[in-house]
Motif scaffolding. Structure first.
Motif, PDB file in Angstrom:
ATOM      1  N   ILE A   1      -6.039 -14.586   1.048  1.00  0.00           N
ATOM      2  CA  ILE A   1      -6.750 -13.324   1.321  1.00  0.00           C
ATOM      3  C   ILE A   1      -5.833 -12.369   2.105  1.00  0.00           C
ATOM      4  O   ILE A   1      -5.786 -11.165   1.840  1.00  0.00           O
ATOM      5  CB  ILE A   1      -8.047 -13.599   2.131  1.00  0.00           C
ATOM      6  CG1 ILE A   1      -9.024 -14.448   1.310  1.00  0.00           C
ATOM      7  CG2 ILE A   1      -8.699 -12.304   2.586  1.00  0.00           C
ATOM      8  CD1 ILE A   1      -9.448 -13.813   0.007  1.00  0.00           C
TER       9      ILE A   1
ATOM     10  N   ARG B   1      -3.489 -10.769  -0.172  1.00  0.00           N
ATOM     11  CA  ARG B   1      -4.187  -9.731  -0.940  1.00  0.00           C
ATOM     12  C   ARG B   1      -4.294  -8.444  -0.105  1.00  0.00           C
ATOM     13  O   ARG B   1      -4.095  -7.340  -0.618  1.00  0.00           O
ATOM     14  CB  ARG B   1      -5.574 -10.271  -1.299  1.00  0.00           C
ATOM     15  CG  ARG B   1      -6.399  -9.394  -2.166  1.00  0.00           C
ATOM     16  CD  ARG B   1      -6.029  -9.508  -3.636  1.00  0.00           C
ATOM     17  NE  ARG B   1      -6.733  -8.491  -4.416  1.00  0.00           N
ATOM     18  CZ  ARG B   1      -6.185  -7.336  -4.770  1.00  0.00           C
ATOM     19  NH1 ARG B   1      -4.930  -7.058  -4.475  1.00  0.00           N
ATOM     20  NH2 ARG B   1      -6.889  -6.447  -5.455  1.00  0.00           N
ATOM     21  N   ILE B   2      -4.594  -8.603   1.173  1.00  0.00           N
ATOM     22  CA  ILE B   2      -4.718  -7.436   2.060  1.00  0.00           C
ATOM     23  C   ILE B   2      -3.363  -6.730   2.198  1.00  0.00           C
ATOM     24  O   ILE B   2      -3.289  -5.499   2.132  1.00  0.00           O
ATOM     25  CB  ILE B   2      -5.262  -7.869   3.454  1.00  0.00           C
ATOM     26  CG1 ILE B   2      -6.726  -8.307   3.326  1.00  0.00           C
ATOM     27  CG2 ILE B   2      -5.112  -6.743   4.480  1.00  0.00           C
ATOM     28  CD1 ILE B   2      -7.295  -8.972   4.562  1.00  0.00           C
TER      29      ILE B   2
ATOM     30  N   LEU C   1      -5.206  -3.145  12.278  1.00  0.00           N
ATOM     31  CA  LEU C   1      -6.358  -3.750  11.623  1.00  0.00           C
ATOM     32  C   LEU C   1      -6.669  -5.141  12.162  1.00  0.00           C
ATOM     33  O   LEU C   1      -5.771  -5.966  12.323  1.00  0.00           O
ATOM     34  CB  LEU C   1      -6.121  -3.822  10.102  1.00  0.00           C
ATOM     35  CG  LEU C   1      -5.951  -2.470   9.400  1.00  0.00           C
ATOM     36  CD1 LEU C   1      -5.705  -2.678   7.902  1.00  0.00           C
ATOM     37  CD2 LEU C   1      -7.174  -1.578   9.602  1.00  0.00           C
TER      38      LEU C   1
ATOM     39  N   GLY D   1     -16.103 -10.056  -0.864  1.00  0.00           N
ATOM     40  CA  GLY D   1     -15.306  -8.837  -0.938  1.00  0.00           C
ATOM     41  C   GLY D   1     -14.897  -8.389   0.449  1.00  0.00           C
ATOM     42  O   GLY D   1     -15.051  -9.124   1.421  1.00  0.00           O
ATOM     43  N   PHE D   2     -14.356  -7.177   0.523  1.00  0.00           N
ATOM     44  CA  PHE D   2     -13.951  -6.621   1.811  1.00  0.00           C
ATOM     45  C   PHE D   2     -15.056  -5.730   2.360  1.00  0.00           C
ATOM     46  O   PHE D   2     -15.790  -5.088   1.605  1.00  0.00           O
ATOM     47  CB  PHE D   2     -12.692  -5.759   1.654  1.00  0.00           C
ATOM     48  CG  PHE D   2     -11.493  -6.534   1.178  1.00  0.00           C
ATOM     49  CD1 PHE D   2     -10.901  -7.492   1.978  1.00  0.00           C
ATOM     50  CD2 PHE D   2     -10.934  -6.283  -0.078  1.00  0.00           C
ATOM     51  CE1 PHE D   2      -9.786  -8.196   1.547  1.00  0.00           C
ATOM     52  CE2 PHE D   2      -9.825  -6.985  -0.528  1.00  0.00           C
ATOM     53  CZ  PHE D   2      -9.246  -7.940   0.291  1.00  0.00           C
TER      54      PHE D   2
ATOM     55  N   VAL E   1     -15.147  -2.808   5.497  1.00  0.00           N
ATOM     56  CA  VAL E   1     -14.517  -2.140   6.646  1.00  0.00           C
ATOM     57  C   VAL E   1     -15.605  -1.918   7.687  1.00  0.00           C
ATOM     58  O   VAL E   1     -16.651  -1.317   7.388  1.00  0.00           O
ATOM     59  CB  VAL E   1     -13.837  -0.826   6.229  1.00  0.00           C
ATOM     60  CG1 VAL E   1     -13.249  -0.120   7.447  1.00  0.00           C
ATOM     61  CG2 VAL E   1     -12.746  -1.102   5.199  1.00  0.00           C
ATOM     62  N   THR E   2     -15.378  -2.411   8.874  1.00  0.00           N
ATOM     63  CA  THR E   2     -16.454  -2.540   9.864  1.00  0.00           C
ATOM     64  C   THR E   2     -16.078  -1.941  11.220  1.00  0.00           C
ATOM     65  O   THR E   2     -14.932  -1.585  11.467  1.00  0.00           O
ATOM     66  CB  THR E   2     -16.761  -4.034  10.108  1.00  0.00           C
ATOM     67  OG1 THR E   2     -15.551  -4.677  10.542  1.00  0.00           O
ATOM     68  CG2 THR E   2     -17.287  -4.704   8.859  1.00  0.00           C
ATOM     69  N   LYS E   3     -17.066  -1.866  12.095  1.00  0.00           N
ATOM     70  CA  LYS E   3     -16.791  -1.617  13.510  1.00  0.00           C
ATOM     71  C   LYS E   3     -17.039  -2.908  14.284  1.00  0.00           C
ATOM     72  O   LYS E   3     -17.656  -3.841  13.753  1.00  0.00           O
ATOM     73  CB  LYS E   3     -17.656  -0.473  14.040  1.00  0.00           C
ATOM     74  CG  LYS E   3     -19.132  -0.650  13.776  1.00  0.00           C
ATOM     75  CD  LYS E   3     -19.902   0.623  14.127  1.00  0.00           C
ATOM     76  CE  LYS E   3     -21.372   0.454  13.731  1.00  0.00           C
ATOM     77  NZ  LYS E   3     -22.164   1.655  13.921  1.00  0.00           N
TER      78      LYS E   3
ATOM     79  N   VAL F   1     -15.011 -10.367   3.920  1.00  0.00           N
ATOM     80  CA  VAL F   1     -13.870 -10.291   4.825  1.00  0.00           C
ATOM     81  C   VAL F   1     -14.031  -9.021   5.649  1.00  0.00           C
ATOM     82  O   VAL F   1     -14.102  -7.921   5.095  1.00  0.00           O
ATOM     83  CB  VAL F   1     -12.547 -10.236   4.025  1.00  0.00           C
ATOM     84  CG1 VAL F   1     -11.363 -10.071   4.965  1.00  0.00           C
ATOM     85  CG2 VAL F   1     -12.400 -11.475   3.162  1.00  0.00           C
TER      86      VAL F   1
ATOM     87  N   ILE G   1     -12.815  -6.112   8.002  1.00  0.00           N
ATOM     88  CA  ILE G   1     -11.585  -5.404   8.379  1.00  0.00           C
ATOM     89  C   ILE G   1     -11.968  -4.274   9.328  1.00  0.00           C
ATOM     90  O   ILE G   1     -12.627  -3.313   8.925  1.00  0.00           O
ATOM     91  CB  ILE G   1     -10.870  -4.846   7.138  1.00  0.00           C
ATOM     92  CG1 ILE G   1     -10.475  -6.013   6.222  1.00  0.00           C
ATOM     93  CG2 ILE G   1      -9.648  -4.006   7.527  1.00  0.00           C
ATOM     94  CD1 ILE G   1      -9.838  -5.602   4.934  1.00  0.00           C
ATOM     95  N   THR G   2     -11.603  -4.410  10.594  1.00  0.00           N
ATOM     96  CA  THR G   2     -11.986  -3.408  11.597  1.00  0.00           C
ATOM     97  C   THR G   2     -10.760  -2.637  12.058  1.00  0.00           C
ATOM     98  O   THR G   2      -9.816  -3.230  12.597  1.00  0.00           O
ATOM     99  CB  THR G   2     -12.631  -4.074  12.830  1.00  0.00           C
ATOM    100  OG1 THR G   2     -13.604  -5.021  12.409  1.00  0.00           O
ATOM    101  CG2 THR G   2     -13.282  -3.037  13.732  1.00  0.00           C
ATOM    102  N   PRO G   3     -10.741  -1.316  11.846  1.00  0.00           N
ATOM    103  CA  PRO G   3      -9.642  -0.526  12.424  1.00  0.00           C
ATOM    104  C   PRO G   3      -9.835  -0.404  13.934  1.00  0.00           C
ATOM    105  O   PRO G   3     -10.894   0.019  14.394  1.00  0.00           O
ATOM    106  CB  PRO G   3      -9.771   0.846  11.749  1.00  0.00           C
ATOM    107  CG  PRO G   3     -11.075   0.858  11.041  1.00  0.00           C
ATOM    108  CD  PRO G   3     -11.703  -0.494  11.096  1.00  0.00           C
TER     109      PRO G   3
END
Lengths: 249, 249
Positions: A138, A141-142, A157, A171-172, A174-176, A223, A225-227
């Motif tokens: 994974i 892949r990212i 990230l 899937g992905f 994008v979160t907080k 998955v 992913i948090t910026p």
């Protein structure tokens, strides 16, 4: 691509080795990681004692420093140039919610981001029986996705991967950051000499179930992913605090 | 008011003692601080070894833990209730720009804020000849101002005080974090056994001179007060990163 790998579980951790194995097939990989486990050291850096570096395998170095020190040394003392990307992990255990503050894994990625290098912290959401090879796939892949994209200025990230077969992932997302709820425990013990000592870090009582958070994504088998940002200023409250401090000294 | 004092310079540091002295006249003060200097430990917490607490003076305790550990222990093992306010400092040296990430002083205040307690990190902007009594007076003034106000949710205050007589200070300035410019140095040395070691943390080459930053305020002789946030999420970039990760696994 030149990839710098690090972690906070130590240079011999399976999560790190899984990343080294998968990326060594396609990229130039350099590992610089703590010689022993350095979890929960936060963004510690070592200014007051000398740092050592020991080559432990091909392109693999162990240091007595913190994860953030390893990034610093990796770039300035070993590679002597900036890598194209930094991956910190794969951490044994999640780094979500306020835990990112304590995490050496996250701090290493933050240190890379301060140097303007696209950086990711990667964690696997389990406490045992880690599926590192799935999580490494994974991660690959990212990296495939981000390598031709621009990292937004002053961000990095934070990736959390559910501990399930990569084929079953949803899937992905994008979160907080979500919010973990801790209990208030401190464990008091008495040593054989009759002196009291303490264990801190009570157990988590769970987390707020909120749509759009890292906890939510992982719970749903995605998955997360948090910026994360480099600037801790809380700009939204500056105006209010200005009203407090209007008066003179 | 019940005030919990801590720092990262250690329980015997003059900056801490100056605060204890001034607040003990008017408030209930409890000091819980590291037994030795713990600068640059960031938001380290100690989960893997036992913590000790030693009473070193009246209402004054030393611990082998990090600054964040001291806050945790102070509230849960010593006070056994939440203080009205936490002050971490007075730190010997500024904590501005990205340095707040490495600072144990700032992390201690952040730990307090996570527990919902109004918390401040206070630093004095000098490397020697610290005017601690002046800075303690200013800190008292700040507490006077905030004690009847509401701290904005999920924020805490990072205070940097110029090292000049309090009478010469220009006032308060509510600021955002500036940006320090580091050089890229790593110092390589060889020990008497012929083995190489390293010193990291190159010298600062200065900072960006930008209006509204902490560096700017201190340069102008003002007390810089920067609201820092607990949530590291970079919300502004979520939309863009969503476009990157639209594709399926």
């Amino acid at each position: 691509m030149l990839i710098l790998l690090t972690n906070d579980d130590g240079v011999h951790s399976e999560g790190l080795l899984a990343l080294r194995e998968i990326f060594a097939k396609t990229d130039d990989v350099c590992v610089v990681a703590p010689e022993r486990e350095r979890t929960c050291v936060g963004h510690a850096i070592t200014l007051h004692k000398p740092l050592r570096i020991k080559k432990v395998a091909n392109n693999t170095y162990a240091s007595n420093g913190s994860p953030a020190d390893c990034v610093y040394l990796g770039i300035r003392a070993i590679l002597k140039k900036k890598p194209d990307i930094i991956i910190s992990g794969i951490n044994k255990g999640p780094n979500m919610g306020q835990d990112v503050n304590y995490s050496g894994t996250v701090a290493a990625a933050k240190e890379g981001a301060f140097l303007g290098i696209p950086s990711l912290a990667v964690s696997i959401c389990a406490r045992e029986k880690f599926l590192f090879n799935d999580a490494a796939l994974i991660t690959q892949r990212i990296i495939d996705i981000v390598k031709n994209k621009t990292f937004i200025d002053s961000t990095f990230l934070n990736v959390n991967i559910p501990n399930i077969s990569h084929k079953k992932l949803h899937g992905f997302m994008v979160t907080k950051l979500g919010k973990r709820i801790y209990n208030d425990e401190v464990f008091e013990r008495v040593d054989p000499r009759g002196v009291t000592y303490y264990w801190i870090g009570g157990n988590s009582e769970g987390y707020e179930h909120k749509l759009g958070t890292d906890f939510y994504a992982v719970e749903k088998g995605s998955v997360s992913i948090t910026p994360l940002g480099l600037d801790m200023t809380h700009t939204g409250s500056i105006k209010t605090y200005k009203t407090y401090f209007r008066r003179s000294l």
